[in-house]
Motif scaffolding. Sequence first.
Motif, PDB file in Angstrom:
ATOM      1  N   LYS A   1       2.853 -11.928  -8.154  1.00 29.82           N
ATOM      2  CA  LYS A   1       2.453 -12.395  -6.786  1.00 29.82           C
ATOM      3  C   LYS A   1       3.295 -11.667  -5.875  1.00 29.82           C
ATOM      4  O   LYS A   1       3.692 -12.159  -4.574  1.00 29.82           O
TER       5      LYS A   1
ATOM      6  N   GLN B   1       3.821  -9.246  -3.063  1.00 32.15           N
ATOM      7  CA  GLN B   1       2.608  -8.845  -2.356  1.00 32.15           C
ATOM      8  C   GLN B   1       2.986  -7.378  -1.789  1.00 32.15           C
ATOM      9  O   GLN B   1       1.991  -6.680  -1.330  1.00 32.15           O
ATOM     10  N   LYS B   2       4.057  -6.884  -1.879  1.00 32.50           N
ATOM     11  CA  LYS B   2       4.497  -5.736  -0.957  1.00 32.50           C
ATOM     12  C   LYS B   2       5.683  -5.092  -1.848  1.00 32.50           C
ATOM     13  O   LYS B   2       6.638  -5.322  -2.266  1.00 32.50           O
TER      14      LYS B   2
ATOM     15  N   LYS C   1      -6.070  -0.688  -4.637  1.00 33.09           N
ATOM     16  CA  LYS C   1      -6.813  -1.897  -4.966  1.00 33.09           C
ATOM     17  C   LYS C   1      -6.664  -2.076  -6.406  1.00 33.09           C
ATOM     18  O   LYS C   1      -7.072  -3.299  -6.984  1.00 33.09           O
TER      19      LYS C   1
ATOM     20  N   ASP D   1      -4.219  -4.491  -6.972  1.00 36.15           N
ATOM     21  CA  ASP D   1      -4.456  -5.699  -5.664  1.00 36.15           C
ATOM     22  C   ASP D   1      -3.459  -5.870  -4.625  1.00 36.15           C
ATOM     23  O   ASP D   1      -3.104  -6.976  -4.440  1.00 36.15           O
TER      24      ASP D   1
ATOM     25  N   ARG E   1      -3.579  -5.784   0.696  1.00 33.98           N
ATOM     26  CA  ARG E   1      -3.837  -6.911   1.585  1.00 33.98           C
ATOM     27  C   ARG E   1      -3.340  -6.811   2.979  1.00 33.98           C
ATOM     28  O   ARG E   1      -2.626  -5.783   3.127  1.00 33.98           O
ATOM     29  N   LYS E   2      -3.864  -7.520   3.826  1.00 35.81           N
ATOM     30  CA  LYS E   2      -3.293  -7.376   5.295  1.00 35.81           C
ATOM     31  C   LYS E   2      -1.762  -7.607   5.406  1.00 35.81           C
ATOM     32  O   LYS E   2      -1.286  -7.073   6.286  1.00 35.81           O
ATOM     33  N   GLN E   3      -1.441  -8.555   4.519  1.00 28.45           N
ATOM     34  CA  GLN E   3       0.192  -8.830   4.594  1.00 28.45           C
ATOM     35  C   GLN E   3       0.691  -8.163   3.457  1.00 28.45           C
ATOM     36  O   GLN E   3       0.311  -8.839   2.371  1.00 28.45           O
TER      37      GLN E   3
END
Length: 376
Positions: free
Chosen positions: A48, A50-51, A71, A74, A77-79
């Motif tokens: 998890k 995210q960046k 993608k 995954d 994401r916007k953030q």
Amino acid sequence: MRAIGIVLAGGNNPRMRELTNKRAVAAMPIAGSYRAVDFALSSLANSKVQKVAVLTQYNSRSLNEHMSSSKWWDFGRKQGGLYVFTPSITADNSFWYRGTADSIYQNIEYLRDSHEPYVVISSGDIIYKMDFNKVLEYHIDKKADITVVCKRLEKGADTSRYGVVSTNEDGRITAFDEKPNIAGEEDAPLINAGIYVIRRRQLIELLERAHDEERYDLVRDIIIRYRDIKKVYAYEHEEYWRNIASADDYYQANMDFLKSDIRNYFFKQYPDVYSKVDDLPPAKYNAGAEVRNSLVASGTIVNGKIENSVIFKQAYIGNNCTIRNSIILNNVHIGDNSYIENCIIESHDTIKPGSNYVGEDGKTKIIVERNDRYEI
């Protein structure tokens, strides 16, 4: 997860021989359908994070193409998201990356613009799965400044290509010998696995200090240099791990996937490993085809015999061919009546009919043929 990710994927290694003439080590194909960088990106995504930033440099075209969309892991994401950074000329700097620390420093705005308190750094040329949440918990519990993920090798293993680590009873690193001139020890050595966790603000401070002192290597100029000043701990990874920094290691990494327990670990046990997906038909086995203990990827056409081998996407195996203990990379055409054993055949190669290639004396032979297949 309260961390951002950095994947170091810009390096080259002469021990890879001809295999890195047209691609980075992190872009090396693995297990039929994957690239080496997929394993780091998948572990970060499953944890998890995210960046994530991927730092590329050497022969980065195929690697950048592979990561053209976030993608698949995954990260779209916007953030957050997936960022690919290459060296660029600015008013203040015209250097290529001079080392691992310098590659991060040249993209230090990525760290400054982030808000997560921790950074996970991983090499892009290692094959593994890992839950970084457990590493971060260990890092926080030990009140560590830097946590180095380590792997224990078998007794007598060659340690001359790794950083050998010694720890006290609490797990704190007391000695760090980078690439010692020895091959094998009596005890099972603990080596640096090329994965690190560090607080983001502290990393910025150490990178700025290293840059001012013209020091450019993350391990030698930061981790080893501050080992006695900062609290540097070792987190031992007990599952599968392999570095593909040489042609022999790359060959063995692919051969490992022919073992049922390793295939089960990577492909059937959660979490999964993700990769860019090509829209290809399933492998086709024509009359006379015989396949034993091998991985055959999508788009491949098999007419001959394959044993203990890894066949990548869109390969063609001609009539009466025999492929043993070999790796056939993407889009290879092997002519009729050919015999291949203990070899790695470079992608987009055309092997003439009746060819015979055998790697002898336990050494892997790399085949690079540039024949025009339409003239055969």
